[in-house]
Scaffold this active site. Structure first.
Site, PDB file in Angstrom:
ATOM      1  N   ARG A  48       0.850  -1.193   0.000  1.00  0.00           N
ATOM      2  CA  ARG A  48       0.000   0.000   0.000  1.00  0.00           C
ATOM      3  C   ARG A  48       0.879   1.234   0.000  1.00  0.00           C
ATOM      4  O   ARG A  48       1.843   1.306   0.750  1.00  0.00           O
ATOM      5  CB  ARG A  48      -0.895  -0.039   1.239  1.00  0.00           C
ATOM      6  CG  ARG A  48      -1.755   1.163   1.419  1.00  0.00           C
ATOM      7  CD  ARG A  48      -2.847   0.896   2.418  1.00  0.00           C
ATOM      8  NE  ARG A  48      -3.818  -0.072   1.911  1.00  0.00           N
ATOM      9  CZ  ARG A  48      -5.050  -0.228   2.399  1.00  0.00           C
ATOM     10  NH1 ARG A  48      -5.449   0.503   3.413  1.00  0.00           N
ATOM     11  NH2 ARG A  48      -5.874  -1.125   1.894  1.00  0.00           N
ATOM     12  N   LYS A  84       1.940  -7.826   4.780  1.00  0.00           N
ATOM     13  CA  LYS A  84       1.517  -6.655   4.009  1.00  0.00           C
ATOM     14  C   LYS A  84       2.552  -5.562   4.200  1.00  0.00           C
ATOM     15  O   LYS A  84       3.170  -5.463   5.258  1.00  0.00           O
ATOM     16  CB  LYS A  84       0.166  -6.163   4.540  1.00  0.00           C
ATOM     17  CG  LYS A  84      -0.586  -5.269   3.596  1.00  0.00           C
ATOM     18  CD  LYS A  84      -1.571  -6.059   2.778  1.00  0.00           C
ATOM     19  CE  LYS A  84      -2.487  -5.155   2.000  1.00  0.00           C
ATOM     20  NZ  LYS A  84      -3.618  -5.893   1.430  1.00  0.00           N
ATOM     21  N   ASN A 266     -10.463  -3.279   2.479  1.00  0.00           N
ATOM     22  CA  ASN A 266      -9.921  -4.046   3.596  1.00  0.00           C
ATOM     23  C   ASN A 266     -10.236  -3.304   4.885  1.00  0.00           C
ATOM     24  O   ASN A 266     -10.165  -2.068   4.933  1.00  0.00           O
ATOM     25  CB  ASN A 266      -8.393  -4.182   3.456  1.00  0.00           C
ATOM     26  CG  ASN A 266      -7.997  -5.292   2.502  1.00  0.00           C
ATOM     27  OD1 ASN A 266      -8.454  -6.432   2.617  1.00  0.00           O
ATOM     28  ND2 ASN A 266      -7.156  -4.968   1.532  1.00  0.00           N
TER      29      ASN A 266
HETATM   30  C1  PPY Z   1      -5.177  -8.280  -0.476  1.00  0.00           C
HETATM   31  O1  PPY Z   1      -6.042  -9.098  -0.799  1.00  0.00           O
HETATM   32  O2  PPY Z   1      -5.433  -7.366   0.298  1.00  0.00           O
HETATM   33  C2  PPY Z   1      -3.820  -8.436  -1.008  1.00  0.00           C
HETATM   34  O3  PPY Z   1      -2.922  -7.796  -0.555  1.00  0.00           O
HETATM   35  C3  PPY Z   1      -3.694  -9.419  -2.098  1.00  0.00           C
HETATM   36  C4  PPY Z   1      -2.381  -9.624  -2.699  1.00  0.00           C
HETATM   37  C5  PPY Z   1      -1.871 -10.878  -2.770  1.00  0.00           C
HETATM   38  C6  PPY Z   1      -0.684 -11.100  -3.370  1.00  0.00           C
HETATM   39  C7  PPY Z   1       0.020 -10.066  -3.879  1.00  0.00           C
HETATM   40  C8  PPY Z   1      -0.506  -8.812  -3.792  1.00  0.00           C
HETATM   41  C9  PPY Z   1      -1.703  -8.590  -3.230  1.00  0.00           C
END
Ligand code: PPY
Length: 358
Positions: A48, A84, A266
């Site tokens: 992000r 993440k 999300n």
């Molecule tokens: C999400 O679903 O929030 C993701 O971050 C999905 C994802 C999975 C793999 C690489 C980048 C994003």
């Protein structure tokens, strides 16, 4: 240094493994790579890119998003773990400076030697992933020209669409969206794709976005628009949060005039009590980490599990089936769908790993 005083408390309260932190001196950006769980496989999640009021807001986002990824991979039973990354950027970075920041970020990902896999998220695109691939191979969602799966937004949107149909079946008795009104909050890459699918299914779409320019583009295609703040008061069948997280709290939930909340964002619930608040108002909530798993399924499925497009579509349809069983479980156990989804994720996480695909 201002804006870092919540680091300690945030990490103390977190259930994950570790966080890689980097201050990028050339731009003043903070980079947080949150590794929540490697139990089911390599921690994998998007990157992000966002401007936050304070760096520790970026850390908080990374920690929450990484934990949600653990649950997401577990409910869709894919052999990945939760992780993440958040790049908490200064406002108005010029293109060259942003590119430099992304390249340095790519070096950090590469230095983790495959213990974290990433791809696009809010604020990043497959063009950015192509840039990252100049520094590291641990990236999904790069362009088709470079051998990647390309933009994941159409897959996320299709998963939301199948999920919404399951919600419609539960709330209105028929698994179709024709004639239902859907309010889409956020017309970013997923929002616009979702709007197209909804229009094709003869749903009545109303959209909003803080970005006037993007909203005008959507209005030009014949979609009704509302002011960003009026979105919670808009009477509709389904409210679809497809922008940033944390939008549903005691105040906004009290204003909602819908029967279903189902969208791509999300962590749309601001706090732990908000799922119950929705249930108390008789609003069916599709847990975000279930309904928005389509992008994750598509990227990892196509790039790492050799799934065909058809197989990916079957799995996206499976999001609807998973939601149906979550709603049934919520009813049977007198809990919210959020709690039912959390229980399913916890059960899948606790399963022994042998004999799994991938
Ligand atoms: C999400 O679903 O929030 C993701 O971050 C999905 C994802 C999975 C793999 C690489 C980048 C994003």
């Amino acid at each position: 240094m201002n804006g870092l005083d919540r680091f300690g408390p945030l990490l103390e309260a977190w259930s994950g493994e570790h966080v890689v932190v980097r201050y990028d001196a050339p731009t003043g950006a903070w980079i947080f790579i949150a590794i929540h769980s490697s139990r089911r496989g390599v921690p994998t999640g998007g990157t992000r890119y966002r401007v936050y009021a304070r760096p520790d807001d970026g850390l908080e986002d990374a920690l929450k998003l990484a934990a949600a990824m653990t649950r997401k991979w577990a409910v869709v039973e894919m052999p990945r773990g939760g992780g993440k990354a958040v790049i908490a950027a200064p406002p108005d970075l010029e293109r060259a400076a942003r590119d430099g920041l992304l390249l340095r970020y790519g070096e950090i990902v590469d230095s983790m030697r495959g213990s974290f896999y990433t791809g696009p998220d809010l604020g990043t695109t497959s063009v950015d992933m192509d840039l990252l691939r100049r520094r590291t191979g641990y990236v999904s969602g790069h362009s088709k020209a470079l051998g990647g799966a390309g933009d994941s937004a159409p897959f996320t949107a299709l998963g939301i669409f199948f999920g919404m149909r399951a919600c419609a079946e539960h709330a209105f008795g028929a698994d179709k969206l024709a004639g239902l009104s859907v309010v889409v909050q956020g017309v970013g890459s997923v929002g616009v794709q979702l709007i197209e699918l909804l229009k094709r299914a003869s749903a009545i779409v109303v959209a909003t976005d803080a970005d006037r320019e993007k909203l005008a583009q959507v209005e030009a295609t014949g979609v009704e628009i509302v002011e960003p703040d009026a979105v919670y008061d808009q009477e509709c069948d389904i409210f679809a949060p497809c922008a940033i997280g944390g939008v549903l709290d005691a105040a906004t939930i009290a204003r909602l005039r819908c029967r279903v909340v189902a969208g791509a964002a999300n962590n749309p619930l601001a706090g732990p009590d908000d799922a119950k608040r929705l249930a108390d108002r008789g609003i069916l909530y599709a847990p975000d980490f279930v309904i928005n798993a389509g992008g994750a399924i598509a990227l990892v499925g196509m790039e790492h599990m050799s799934l065909s497009r058809m197989q990916v579509e079957d799995r996206l349809r499976g999001i609807g089936a998973t939601l149906r069983s979550i709603f049934a479980r919520a009813k049977a156990e007198s809990i919210t769908p959020e709690e039912a989804a959390n229980r399913l994720a916890a059960e899948n996480l606790a399963k022994p790993l042998e004999g799994r695909e991938g």
